[in-house]
Design a protein around this motif. Structure first.
Motif, PDB file in Angstrom:
ATOM      1  N   LEU A   1      22.554   1.816 -44.455  1.00  0.00           N
ATOM      2  CA  LEU A   1      21.762   0.570 -44.586  1.00  0.00           C
ATOM      3  C   LEU A   1      22.408  -0.144 -45.480  1.00  0.00           C
ATOM      4  O   LEU A   1      22.548  -1.752 -45.313  1.00  0.00           O
ATOM      5  CB  LEU A   1      20.319   1.011 -44.715  1.00  0.00           C
ATOM      6  CG  LEU A   1      19.205  -0.395 -44.679  1.00  0.00           C
ATOM      7  CD1 LEU A   1      19.569  -1.244 -43.515  1.00  0.00           C
ATOM      8  CD2 LEU A   1      18.187   0.030 -45.363  1.00  0.00           C
ATOM      9  N   THR A   2      22.652  -0.037 -46.771  1.00  0.00           N
ATOM     10  CA  THR A   2      22.997  -0.719 -47.842  1.00  0.00           C
ATOM     11  C   THR A   2      24.351  -1.407 -47.631  1.00  0.00           C
ATOM     12  O   THR A   2      24.902  -2.489 -47.832  1.00  0.00           O
ATOM     13  CB  THR A   2      23.327  -0.002 -49.180  1.00  0.00           C
ATOM     14  OG1 THR A   2      24.119   1.307 -49.075  1.00  0.00           O
ATOM     15  CG2 THR A   2      21.760   0.529 -49.498  1.00  0.00           C
ATOM     16  N   THR A   3      25.479  -0.463 -46.827  1.00  0.00           N
ATOM     17  CA  THR A   3      26.841  -1.000 -46.460  1.00  0.00           C
ATOM     18  C   THR A   3      26.715  -2.139 -45.296  1.00  0.00           C
ATOM     19  O   THR A   3      27.201  -3.110 -45.390  1.00  0.00           O
ATOM     20  CB  THR A   3      27.673   0.064 -45.847  1.00  0.00           C
ATOM     21  OG1 THR A   3      27.898   1.385 -46.831  1.00  0.00           O
ATOM     22  CG2 THR A   3      29.040  -0.334 -45.617  1.00  0.00           C
ATOM     23  N   GLY A   4      25.687  -1.976 -44.314  1.00  0.00           N
ATOM     24  CA  GLY A   4      25.282  -2.774 -43.423  1.00  0.00           C
ATOM     25  C   GLY A   4      24.943  -4.118 -44.131  1.00  0.00           C
ATOM     26  O   GLY A   4      25.530  -5.186 -43.533  1.00  0.00           O
ATOM     27  N   LEU A   5      24.128  -4.298 -45.149  1.00  0.00           N
ATOM     28  CA  LEU A   5      23.663  -5.400 -45.645  1.00  0.00           C
ATOM     29  C   LEU A   5      24.873  -6.150 -46.312  1.00  0.00           C
ATOM     30  O   LEU A   5      25.021  -7.337 -46.281  1.00  0.00           O
ATOM     31  CB  LEU A   5      22.598  -5.287 -46.683  1.00  0.00           C
ATOM     32  CG  LEU A   5      21.334  -4.706 -45.937  1.00  0.00           C
ATOM     33  CD1 LEU A   5      20.249  -4.080 -46.945  1.00  0.00           C
ATOM     34  CD2 LEU A   5      20.711  -5.860 -45.273  1.00  0.00           C
TER      35      LEU A   5
END
Length: 282
Positions: free
Chosen positions: A129-133
């Motif tokens: 999730l953090t990498t996607g953001l």
């Protein structure tokens, strides 16, 4: 907008590379937690310097990358020429991901002091999730509703998996994590995201015309310096602790070094042929 389109290649070759990288990368990630637990002392602590493991792995990756670049350029002189032709500012730019990767790799082992390997393996998937953001904020390329929903579902599953569970059988081992572990996992997820996306930006913008081996040499050279400093600072000389990097090593620590080195080289190929979104599913 930065062009993050993967390098063109035949469809079957791309699929074969994806499958191979996924299998090898998943194996490395699984081995990290297991070997880290096995390398502990009887009292549950590490008998060796954590930064020294990452330092040794960085040195191995640096040596291999130098060999690969020499083979690519046809001679050691050609490899050296390729390294000195770049701007000093480009080397400085690689300091940021080197520091972030060093912190991230040390957190991998530190996490195991505050949770079991299964819990860590599940919770660190929050980096999806953090990498996607972070990837979306940097490259401004839409992921699509289906991908965002997939990321949210995966992140929710990772959080639920970290909730306390009751032991069904007396004396059996269960998944566990303490409050410090929760903080460490959160930091790990954001550091991993920033390191990966920033490195992809370097490869596809500042160093887009460079060999992947030159980019790796920059990254690993600075990584060696950062982890050497961390090893020295973490050594308690007042208590008689030695600066010798291999003090306390056993066969499981050697396995950790090999796994870290293999994973780093594998992920650099993922960044070359694909992108961070593909790396998320390894």
């Amino acid at each position: 907008m930065v062009d993050t389109t993967p390098l063109p290649m035949p469809r079957r070759a791309a699929l074969a590379i994806r499958v191979l990288l996924f299998a090898c990368g998943s194996l490395c990630y699984a081995l990290l937690g297991i070997l880290s637990q096995l390398s502990k002392e009887d009292d549950g602590t590490y008998g060796y310097s954590l930064p020294s493991v990452v330092l040794t792995a960085e040195a191995v990756k640096l040596l291999l990358s130098c060999c690969f670049l020499t083979a690519e350029r046809g001679s050691l002189v050609g490899a050296c020429r390729g390294m000195v032709e770049c701007s000093p500012w480009l080397w400085l730019a690689y300091t940021i991901p080197s520091v972030l990767y060093a912190l991230n790799n040390n957190l991998d082992m530190l996490n195991n002091l505050h949770m079991d390997p299964a819990t860590e393996h599940v919770l660190v998937q929050g980096k999806i999730l953090t990498t996607g953001l972070v990837w979306w904020l940097v490259f401004r390329q839409p992921l699509g509703l289906r991908k965002w929903l997939s990321l949210l579902v995966l992140f929710s599953g990772a959080v639920l998996a970290g909730m306390p569970s009751e032991t069904l059988v007396s004396g059996s081992r269960q998944m566990h994590i303490d409050s410090v572990g929760c903080v460490l996992v959160t930091v790990h997820c954001w550091v991993s995201a920033c390191a990966g996306v920033y490195n992809e930006w370097l490869l596809k913008v500042l160093g887009k015309d460079d060999s992947i081996h030159i980019s790796n040499i920059r990254l690993y050279s600075i990584g060696c310096v950062v982890n050497l400093a961390a090893h020295i600072l973490s050594s308690d000389l007042g208590a008689g602790q030695s600066l010798f990097a291999f003090k306390g090593y056993n066969r499981y620590v050697v396995g950790l070094v090999v796994t870290y080195a293999s994973m780093g080289l594998l992920l650099s190929q993922v960044m070359k042929w694909f992108d961070n979104i593909v790396k998320l599913f390894i």
